[in-house]
Structures are given as C-alpha cells and as structure tokens.
Design a protein around this motif. Structure first.
Motif, PDB file in Angstrom:
ATOM      1  N   THR A 173       0.821  -1.209   0.000  1.00 40.07           N
ATOM      2  CA  THR A 173       0.000   0.000   0.000  1.00 40.07           C
ATOM      3  C   THR A 173       0.855   1.259   0.000  1.00 40.07           C
ATOM      4  O   THR A 173       0.497   2.273  -0.609  1.00 40.07           O
ATOM      5  CB  THR A 173      -0.938   0.004   1.227  1.00 40.07           C
ATOM      6  OG1 THR A 173      -1.736  -1.177   1.196  1.00 40.07           O
ATOM      7  CG2 THR A 173      -1.846   1.215   1.217  1.00 40.07           C
ATOM      8  N   ARG A 174       2.011   1.194   0.667  1.00 37.57           N
ATOM      9  CA  ARG A 174       2.858   2.398   0.730  1.00 37.57           C
ATOM     10  C   ARG A 174       3.312   2.844  -0.659  1.00 37.57           C
ATOM     11  O   ARG A 174       3.516   4.040  -0.893  1.00 37.57           O
ATOM     12  CB  ARG A 174       4.070   2.154   1.634  1.00 37.57           C
ATOM     13  CG  ARG A 174       5.067   1.148   1.145  1.00 37.57           C
ATOM     14  CD  ARG A 174       6.266   1.062   2.081  1.00 37.57           C
ATOM     15  NE  ARG A 174       5.872   0.627   3.403  1.00 37.57           N
ATOM     16  CZ  ARG A 174       5.785  -0.652   3.784  1.00 37.57           C
ATOM     17  NH1 ARG A 174       6.052  -1.611   2.908  1.00 37.57           N
ATOM     18  NH2 ARG A 174       5.448  -0.960   4.993  1.00 37.57           N
ATOM     19  N   THR A 205       1.478   2.448  -3.474  1.00 38.78           N
ATOM     20  CA  THR A 205       0.314   3.015  -4.163  1.00 38.78           C
ATOM     21  C   THR A 205      -0.034   4.393  -3.629  1.00 38.78           C
ATOM     22  O   THR A 205      -0.735   5.157  -4.300  1.00 38.78           O
ATOM     23  CB  THR A 205      -0.905   2.088  -4.026  1.00 38.78           C
ATOM     24  OG1 THR A 205      -1.267   1.957  -2.637  1.00 38.78           O
ATOM     25  CG2 THR A 205      -0.609   0.695  -4.576  1.00 38.78           C
ATOM     26  N   ARG A 206       0.448   4.733  -2.431  1.00 37.57           N
ATOM     27  CA  ARG A 206       0.181   6.060  -1.869  1.00 37.57           C
ATOM     28  C   ARG A 206       1.084   7.135  -2.470  1.00 37.57           C
ATOM     29  O   ARG A 206       0.819   8.322  -2.297  1.00 37.57           O
ATOM     30  CB  ARG A 206       0.376   6.046  -0.345  1.00 37.57           C
ATOM     31  CG  ARG A 206      -0.657   5.229   0.431  1.00 37.57           C
ATOM     32  CD  ARG A 206      -0.396   5.337   1.917  1.00 37.57           C
ATOM     33  NE  ARG A 206      -0.623   6.691   2.403  1.00 37.57           N
ATOM     34  CZ  ARG A 206      -0.123   7.172   3.544  1.00 37.57           C
ATOM     35  NH1 ARG A 206       0.661   6.415   4.292  1.00 37.57           N
ATOM     36  NH2 ARG A 206      -0.390   8.405   3.921  1.00 37.57           N
ATOM     37  N   PRO A 235       1.305   4.277  10.791  1.00 38.58           N
ATOM     38  CA  PRO A 235      -0.087   4.604  10.465  1.00 38.58           C
ATOM     39  C   PRO A 235      -0.757   5.398  11.586  1.00 38.58           C
ATOM     40  O   PRO A 235      -0.656   5.050  12.760  1.00 38.58           O
ATOM     41  CB  PRO A 235      -0.735   3.224  10.297  1.00 38.58           C
ATOM     42  CG  PRO A 235       0.401   2.342   9.865  1.00 38.58           C
ATOM     43  CD  PRO A 235       1.599   2.840  10.618  1.00 38.58           C
ATOM     44  N   TYR A 241       7.578  12.391   0.867  1.00 40.94           N
ATOM     45  CA  TYR A 241       7.477  10.972   0.532  1.00 40.94           C
ATOM     46  C   TYR A 241       8.106  10.081   1.591  1.00 40.94           C
ATOM     47  O   TYR A 241       7.702   8.923   1.757  1.00 40.94           O
ATOM     48  CB  TYR A 241       8.112  10.707  -0.831  1.00 40.94           C
ATOM     49  CG  TYR A 241       7.512  11.531  -1.947  1.00 40.94           C
ATOM     50  CD1 TYR A 241       6.207  12.036  -1.844  1.00 40.94           C
ATOM     51  CD2 TYR A 241       8.224  11.829  -3.092  1.00 40.94           C
ATOM     52  CE1 TYR A 241       5.657  12.810  -2.862  1.00 40.94           C
ATOM     53  CE2 TYR A 241       7.679  12.597  -4.120  1.00 40.94           C
ATOM     54  CZ  TYR A 241       6.398  13.082  -3.994  1.00 40.94           C
ATOM     55  OH  TYR A 241       5.846  13.843  -4.999  1.00 40.94           O
ATOM     56  N   VAL A 252       5.270   9.453   3.859  1.00 38.88           N
ATOM     57  CA  VAL A 252       4.305   8.553   3.238  1.00 38.88           C
ATOM     58  C   VAL A 252       4.810   7.121   3.237  1.00 38.88           C
ATOM     59  O   VAL A 252       4.074   6.167   3.557  1.00 38.88           O
ATOM     60  CB  VAL A 252       3.983   9.021   1.802  1.00 38.88           C
ATOM     61  CG1 VAL A 252       3.117   8.003   1.070  1.00 38.88           C
ATOM     62  CG2 VAL A 252       3.283  10.376   1.830  1.00 38.88           C
ATOM     63  N   GLY A 282       4.292   5.269   6.291  1.00 32.78           N
ATOM     64  CA  GLY A 282       2.909   5.008   6.668  1.00 32.78           C
ATOM     65  C   GLY A 282       2.229   6.177   7.343  1.00 32.78           C
ATOM     66  O   GLY A 282       1.069   6.075   7.749  1.00 32.78           O
ATOM     67  N   ASN A 323       0.974  10.399   7.740  1.00 38.49           N
ATOM     68  CA  ASN A 323       0.201  11.378   6.969  1.00 38.49           C
ATOM     69  C   ASN A 323       0.931  12.720   6.971  1.00 38.49           C
ATOM     70  O   ASN A 323       1.577  13.087   7.954  1.00 38.49           O
ATOM     71  CB  ASN A 323      -1.195  11.561   7.571  1.00 38.49           C
ATOM     72  CG  ASN A 323      -1.983  10.263   7.593  1.00 38.49           C
ATOM     73  OD1 ASN A 323      -2.065   9.567   6.586  1.00 38.49           O
ATOM     74  ND2 ASN A 323      -2.543   9.934   8.746  1.00 38.49           N
TER      75      ASN A 323
END
Length: 412
Positions: free
Chosen positions: A16-17, A19-20, A126, A142, A145, A148, A150
């Motif tokens: 997922t990291r 795709t973010r 997260p 980045y 990101v 994980g 914000n």
C-alpha cells in the motif's frame, strides 16, 4: 495441460505504501532529456542539484590510498566509524558552537536522504502525522508517506506568521502532529532564516510535544556574508530534534553518499536501530576521505561558494532581463524564479519545463514538482559553469521570443 490463456489473470500487487506515492513528476522530464540527448541535442541540465565541480584533490588522494588498504574492504559500522563521527562533532563545535557527544549524538548516513527516510520509518507509522512546509524537497513528503504516516502541509515561511500557522495546526489537529520537518536554507526556494528563529521552533515543540527534523544540507553553501544558523544552536534543540548535514554540497562529494544526523540521542538511537537491520555502513575508504575533507578543506568550501555566487549573479541578471521575478538567494545552489505570466502561455510549470527542454534545450525543475505553492516558479541549479549558465538563459530568452536557438558547432 491448460494453456496460459486458460489461467486466471495473475497480477503482482505492491504494498500500500507504494500506491500512496504520487506519479514521479521528474520522470517525464528525465525521459525527454534522455531522448533528446540520444538524438544529439546538447541539453544544458540545470534541473538537479548535482555538483559538476570536482571533489578536492586531497580527498581523492586519500580515497585512493585508503581503498588500497584491505582493512577497509570489510564491512564497516552502520553508525559510521569513530573518527568520522568525532570529526563531525568537532565541526559543529567550531562552526556553530554546538557541543555534541560523537558516540551518542552523531550518526553517519549513506547520504542525508537515506538517513532522513529511515528516521521517518523509525519515528512514524499509520495514524501519525508530520507537518511539512509547501513547497518542499520531495523526500520530505514521501519519506513520511513511505513510513505510513500522513502529511499536513502549511505554506512555507520564515517569520512569525509561519510559526503561528504551525501553532494553529497543532491546536486544532487531532491527534496532534508528531513531527515537524524544516529545511533552511531551503530547497527549492533558497529561503533562509535569522538567528532566533529556531528558539521559537523549540518552544513550540515543547509546548505541543512534537519532534523536529531539520534538513541543513545547504548550511555551508552561503554568500554575501550570510551565515545560516544551525537548528542545534538554539537552546533546548537537542531535547526536541535532530539536524541532517551532508558532504555533498560543500565538498562536491555528492556521489560519495556521506551524510550525518546529529542531536537528540533517542532519535539517533532509533535511527541506529533501523540502520542496524538495513545496512553495514559506508565504504570505509569513503569515510576516511570524508575526515580529510572536514579537516583540511575549509578554504576550498569558501572558494566553491564564491563560484556559486558568481553563477547566481549571472543567472539572476539574465533572468531579470527577460522579465522573470527573482530574489537573489543568500544561500543554497539554486535560483527560485517566478516565470512571467505571458511566458507560460496558460501552461503549468511541468508542461513549460517540457517545452523548454524540447525547444530551448535547457532542463530546469518545475516548481509544481515541489508542491502546490511551487506552481508558477522554476528552480535553476547553479551546477554548470558561468558560460553554460549564460547560454542556458539565452536559449530560454530566444524561446520566449519564439526564435530558434543558436547551436554551437559542438551542439549540432
């Protein structure tokens, strides 16, 4: 046997990291630059802050000598050898009047970008939030990101209004930010701060219980008598954060990949823990050569800064003549220029940068690649000699006037 066509579709999915992450905006520019060069175009590349001047000869000599010693062919220490960290501690004491324990408050990184990224991994997860000024050097966003976390962006500044904005974010955001990322002298804008600025940052960090990472990569690249203050020189700074420095810019050692983080010993220890799993340190010959650079190359750093000042003046003078707005930077190896509205012709800076490469054979970095507040600006790296820089601006001027560029014999 079933054929491949009878098999269900097989797809390898990234974490997922990945795709973010947004599309890498420099990718289009790099692809066009490569294509143009393959066609024989003489692209003047001012897009990346990649020094083209050589590293000091004394450093190269020491590197060659150390590389021949088989004792340096073994794994090194992920934190950096004692002599290297001790030398950086001495440098902080001499240049910025900051006392550091080389063993617990200094760590060597494989370039400051690697250290910054892994520190984000050590500090964030997260649900955690980092405040990052906009525009920003891309890894400042980045790195958060990829860990994980914000990102909350605030408009970049260097005054009380900027600090009040950070306080307002901390007062109204839940959960409160865990990290504040700063960078002065700034990349890409070359914005600077004065003595006293970081004292207020430290007060805010203690008040709202966040930590600070300061990227000080351009702390020694300065002109006109300006001396950038170190975050760590502020009272209490080591209680709340760390600072990254690098050998890349002052010593033209970008490819050597040697950086440092200094300050809060808990944060240093968190990063050391992560690095202990990821790497065995920098090639020891490079570390030894870096010690020689810090011991013996202060005069060469001063001479390099004078080169950048001359290049800065040449670029700023030329840009002002074609109608771009520019504030002469006191530090860094960049000029941050606002493009005349009529020159953009309704395009964003990314498309405009593509046009400049296609029609003016000049590569510069579009401001939008650094954040929303960078739109309308271009970052020009002072990495070429004065003659090439002047040629680059002449090419841009001819493109603005819709005239074909004049190619030299070597550029045909």
């Amino acid at each position: 046997m079933p054929s491949d066509n009878d098999s269900p579709e097989y797809r390898i999915e990234p974490a997922t990291r990945i795709t973010r992450l947004p599309p890498y905006l420099f990718g289009r520019l790099n692809a066009l630059k490569l294509a143009k060069r393959q066609q024989g175009a003489d692209i003047i590349d001012l897009g990346m802050g990649n020094p083209m001047d050589p590293a000091p000869e004394i450093v190269i000599d020491k590197l060659s000598e150390a590389a021949k010693d088989p004792r340096n062919h073994r794994y090194s220490a992920s934190k950096g050898i004692k002599g290297l960290r001790n030398e950086m501690a001495k440098k902080y004491a001499a240049k910025w009047n900051v006392e550091l324990d080389w063993e617990s408050e200094v760590l060597a990184c494989i370039g400051s970008k690697e250290g910054f990224s892994h520190l984000c991994l050590a500090m964030l997860g997260p649900g955690d939030t980092a405040v990052v000024p906009d525009p920003a050097f891309p890894i400042h966003n980045y790195g958060v990101v990829l860990a994980g976390g914000n990102v909350i962006t605030v408009p970049l500044g260097n005054d009380q209004e900027f600090l009040d904005t950070i306080a307002m974010v901390c007062e109204h955001l839940f959960p409160k930010p865990k990290l504040l990322i700063l960078n002065y002298p700034h990349n890409p804008t070359a914005m600077t701060v004065e003595e006293g600025f970081f004292e207020t940052v430290v007060d805010l960090a203690k008040r709202f219980k966040f930590t600070v990472i300061h990227d000080f990569a351009y702390g020694e690249t300065c002109f006109d008598g300006y001396k950038p203050p170190s975050f760590l020189s502020a009272k209490g700074a080591k209680d709340v954060g760390v600072e990254f420095t690098t050998m890349s810019k002052p010593y033209n050692m970008a490819g050597f990949r040697v950086g440092f983080v200094a300050g809060n010993r808990e944060m240093i220890n968190y990063l050391a823990t992560i690095k202990g799993y990821y790497d065995y340190g920098i090639f020891q010959a490079v570390q030894i050569a870096s010690i020689i650079a810090m011991r013996h190359c202060d005069e060469l750093v001063t001479a390099q800064n004078e080169k950048y000042r001359i290049r800065r003046d040449a670029v700023c003078d030329a840009l002002e003549r074609i109608g771009w707005e520019v504030e002469r930077p006191r530090a860094s190896m960049f000029v941050w220029a606002k493009v005349a509205e009529e020159h953009l012709r309704g395009k964003g800076t990314i498309d405009y940068a593509m046009d400049l490469m296609e029609h003016a054979e000049v590569a510069i970095a579009p401001g939008a690649a650094f954040g929303e507040n960078g739109e309308g600006y271009m970052r020009i790296a002072l990495v070429e000699n004065e003659q090439r820089l002047r040629q680059a601006i002449r090419n841009i001027s001819r493109f603005v006037q819709e005239k074909p560029i004049r190619r030299s014999r070597s550029g045909q």
